[in-house]
Write a protein that holds these residues in place. Structure first.
Motif, PDB file in Angstrom:
ATOM      1  N   LEU A 101       0.820  -1.211   0.000  1.00 32.78           N
ATOM      2  CA  LEU A 101       0.000   0.000   0.000  1.00 32.78           C
ATOM      3  C   LEU A 101       0.857   1.266   0.000  1.00 32.78           C
ATOM      4  O   LEU A 101       0.519   2.255  -0.666  1.00 32.78           O
ATOM      5  N   VAL A 102       1.975   1.273   0.739  1.00 31.61           N
ATOM      6  CA  VAL A 102       2.868   2.436   0.756  1.00 31.61           C
ATOM      7  C   VAL A 102       3.478   2.651  -0.620  1.00 31.61           C
ATOM      8  O   VAL A 102       3.539   3.786  -1.118  1.00 31.61           O
ATOM      9  N   VAL A 103       3.909   1.590  -1.286  1.00 32.82           N
ATOM     10  CA  VAL A 103       4.490   1.714  -2.624  1.00 32.82           C
ATOM     11  C   VAL A 103       3.467   2.247  -3.613  1.00 32.82           C
ATOM     12  O   VAL A 103       3.752   3.164  -4.399  1.00 32.82           O
ATOM     13  N   VAL A 104       2.259   1.722  -3.572  1.00 34.29           N
ATOM     14  CA  VAL A 104       1.209   2.204  -4.486  1.00 34.29           C
ATOM     15  C   VAL A 104       0.852   3.649  -4.169  1.00 34.29           C
ATOM     16  O   VAL A 104       0.676   4.472  -5.075  1.00 34.29           O
ATOM     17  N   GLY A 105       0.777   3.985  -2.878  1.00 32.51           N
ATOM     18  CA  GLY A 105       0.460   5.364  -2.492  1.00 32.51           C
ATOM     19  C   GLY A 105       1.518   6.353  -2.935  1.00 32.51           C
ATOM     20  O   GLY A 105       1.207   7.480  -3.342  1.00 32.51           O
ATOM     21  N   LEU A 106       2.787   5.979  -2.867  1.00 32.22           N
ATOM     22  CA  LEU A 106       3.860   6.869  -3.308  1.00 32.22           C
ATOM     23  C   LEU A 106       3.901   7.003  -4.830  1.00 32.22           C
ATOM     24  O   LEU A 106       4.133   8.097  -5.360  1.00 32.22           O
ATOM     25  N   THR A 107       3.687   5.923  -5.544  1.00 36.77           N
ATOM     26  CA  THR A 107       3.758   5.993  -7.010  1.00 36.77           C
ATOM     27  C   THR A 107       2.577   6.756  -7.610  1.00 36.77           C
ATOM     28  O   THR A 107       2.727   7.397  -8.649  1.00 36.77           O
ATOM     29  N   GLY A 109       0.988   9.208  -6.008  1.00 37.94           N
ATOM     30  CA  GLY A 109       0.980  10.561  -5.472  1.00 37.94           C
ATOM     31  C   GLY A 109      -0.076  10.790  -4.420  1.00 37.94           C
ATOM     32  O   GLY A 109      -0.218  11.904  -3.901  1.00 37.94           O
ATOM     33  N   TRP A 110      -0.822   9.786  -4.046  1.00 36.48           N
ATOM     34  CA  TRP A 110      -1.883   9.935  -3.057  1.00 36.48           C
ATOM     35  C   TRP A 110      -1.316  10.329  -1.694  1.00 36.48           C
ATOM     36  O   TRP A 110      -1.876  11.184  -1.013  1.00 36.48           O
ATOM     37  N   ILE A 111      -0.215   9.722  -1.284  1.00 40.37           N
ATOM     38  CA  ILE A 111       0.387  10.046   0.024  1.00 40.37           C
ATOM     39  C   ILE A 111       0.878  11.475   0.046  1.00 40.37           C
ATOM     40  O   ILE A 111       0.672  12.208   1.027  1.00 40.37           O
ATOM     41  N   GLN A 112       1.498  11.948  -1.063  1.00 42.62           N
ATOM     42  CA  GLN A 112       2.010  13.328  -1.104  1.00 42.62           C
ATOM     43  C   GLN A 112       0.863  14.332  -1.013  1.00 42.62           C
ATOM     44  O   GLN A 112       0.962  15.346  -0.331  1.00 42.62           O
ATOM     45  N   LEU A 117       3.073  16.516   1.389  1.00 43.39           N
ATOM     46  CA  LEU A 117       4.520  16.279   1.383  1.00 43.39           C
ATOM     47  C   LEU A 117       5.123  16.751   0.077  1.00 43.39           C
ATOM     48  O   LEU A 117       4.522  16.633  -0.990  1.00 43.39           O
ATOM     49  N   ASN A 118       6.313  17.284   0.120  1.00 43.37           N
ATOM     50  CA  ASN A 118       7.050  17.697  -1.079  1.00 43.37           C
ATOM     51  C   ASN A 118       8.268  16.788  -1.207  1.00 43.37           C
ATOM     52  O   ASN A 118       9.338  17.061  -0.704  1.00 43.37           O
ATOM     53  N   LEU A 119       8.088  15.667  -1.871  1.00 43.86           N
ATOM     54  CA  LEU A 119       9.194  14.727  -2.039  1.00 43.86           C
ATOM     55  C   LEU A 119       9.838  14.857  -3.373  1.00 43.86           C
ATOM     56  O   LEU A 119       9.446  14.960  -4.383  1.00 43.86           O
TER      57      LEU A 119
END
Length: 119
Positions: A101-107, A109-112, A117-119
């Motif tokens: 879920l973390v990998v999918v969220g980061l790819t 852009g949902w987590i950002q 977050l500005n990654l």
């Protein structure tokens, strides 16, 4: 080894001869002569002994499999490890789902977007 039909079930055991005596290798509760012959063939070259089954061994959970030195039991004679008996632990499955879920969220852009977050 031939066992009288009136004596079944019995427990047969295989021992390896050594300088210090005999080392236990495996045991199996058998209910007929065919199982005795199969066990004797599997452990050919070992000392085979038979003993009377105790009352607490007659419980259904004892099963009819082979008990080896490390305590694992099987029906077909293969040795099972702890991983085979218990399967994958629940915590490992949970951890795998969280990482996924973390990998999918980061790819995506949902987590950002959600946590600004500005990654």
């Amino acid at each position: 080894m031939v066992i009288n039909d009136k004596e079944f079930p019995v427990v047969i055991q295989a021992y390896q001869p050594s300088a210090n005596g005999e080392l236990f290798v495996a045991e199996q509760m058998v209910r007929n002569q065919v199982e005795v012959d199969a066990f004797s063939s599997r452990y050919a070259g070992y000392v085979i002994k038979a003993r009377v089954v105790k009352e607490n061994e007659m419980a259904p959970e004892y099963g009819n499999g082979t008990r080896t030195v490390d305590g694992t039991r099987t029906v077909d004679g293969t040795r099972r490890t702890a991983v085979h008996r218990r399967g994958m632990p629940v915590w490992a499955i949970f951890l795998l789902i969280v990482v996924l879920l973390v990998v999918v969220g980061l790819t995506t852009g949902w987590i950002q977007r959600t946590f600004a977050l500005n990654l």
